[in-house]
Enzyme design. Structure first.
Site, PDB file in Angstrom:
ATOM      1  CB  CYS A  16      -0.928   0.010   1.213  1.00  0.00           C
ATOM      2  SG  CYS A  16      -1.996   1.473   1.251  1.00  0.00           S
ATOM      3  CE  LYS A  55      -1.541  -6.222  -4.199  1.00  0.00           C
ATOM      4  NZ  LYS A  55      -2.737  -5.420  -4.400  1.00  0.00           N
ATOM      5  CG  HIS A  83       0.652  -4.354  -7.615  1.00  0.00           C
ATOM      6  ND1 HIS A  83      -0.713  -4.442  -7.770  1.00  0.00           N
ATOM      7  CD2 HIS A  83       1.044  -3.272  -8.309  1.00  0.00           C
ATOM      8  CE1 HIS A  83      -1.126  -3.429  -8.521  1.00  0.00           C
ATOM      9  NE2 HIS A  83      -0.072  -2.708  -8.859  1.00  0.00           N
ATOM     10  CG  ASN A 119      -2.697  -7.063  -8.092  1.00  0.00           C
ATOM     11  OD1 ASN A 119      -2.368  -6.023  -7.556  1.00  0.00           O
ATOM     12  ND2 ASN A 119      -3.906  -7.269  -8.560  1.00  0.00           N
ATOM     13  N   GLY A 120      -1.852  -6.895 -11.280  1.00  0.00           N
ATOM     14  CA  GLY A 120      -1.476  -5.710 -12.041  1.00  0.00           C
ATOM     15  C   GLY A 120      -1.816  -5.776 -13.517  1.00  0.00           C
ATOM     16  CG  ASP A 121      -2.009  -2.782 -15.810  1.00  0.00           C
ATOM     17  OD1 ASP A 121      -2.848  -2.240 -15.065  1.00  0.00           O
ATOM     18  OD2 ASP A 121      -1.034  -2.168 -16.298  1.00  0.00           O
TER      19      ASP A 121
END
Length: 143
Positions: A16, A55, A83, A119-121
């Site tokens: 985050c 994450k 990510h 994770n990511g797009d």
């Protein structure tokens, strides 16, 4: 310890980038402090009888990311989600699949049974399936 009976697993968001998280030493601030991140994982694993995952975001380069992930694995993490963006990159910056693939190419042979999530797009089933096939990731997080 008070809530663990109400949850099936614990996930620590070490990616985050929000100011309130980082300024408090949480979120992506943990990416700069692998020893602290390790202590968090170890403490949770020792004190709470639930799976613990984290994450993260990509670090400066492939090796730094691999080193951080390996620290989390040695600390007892049951899964790691990566990510495909770095701290400071928001959704207007394309995910860096190339570096994510490089990271997984190093980690997967060393940890063939460890759960790696990405994770990511990932916008459609075909690209998700192809990425998983290429990298042997165990799953994709969508948000």
């Amino acid at each position: 310890r008070h809530v663990y009976r109400d949850v099936s697993a614990i996930d620590i968001n070490m990616g985050c980038p929000r100011k309130f998280s980082v300024s408090g030493g949480m979120g992506s601030a943990l990416l700069k402090d692998p020893e602290r991140a390790s202590r968090i994982i170890k403490t949770l694993k020792k004190e709470i009888p639930r799976p613990v995952s984290c994450k993260i975001r990509l670090l400066e380069d492939t090796q730094q990311t691999v080193d951080f992930v390996e620290t989390m694995i040695r600390s007892g993490a049951d899964a790691v989600a990566i990510h495909a963006r770095r701290v400071g990159h928001d959704s207007t910056v394309s995910a860096d699949w190339k570096t994510l693939e490089e990271v997984l190419a190093v980690l997967r042979p060393k940890y063939p049974d460890f759960p790696f999530l990405v994770n990511g797009d990932f916008y459609d089933r075909k690209e998700r399936s192809e990425f998983i096939e290429r990298t042997k990731a165990n799953g994709v997080l969508l948000g």
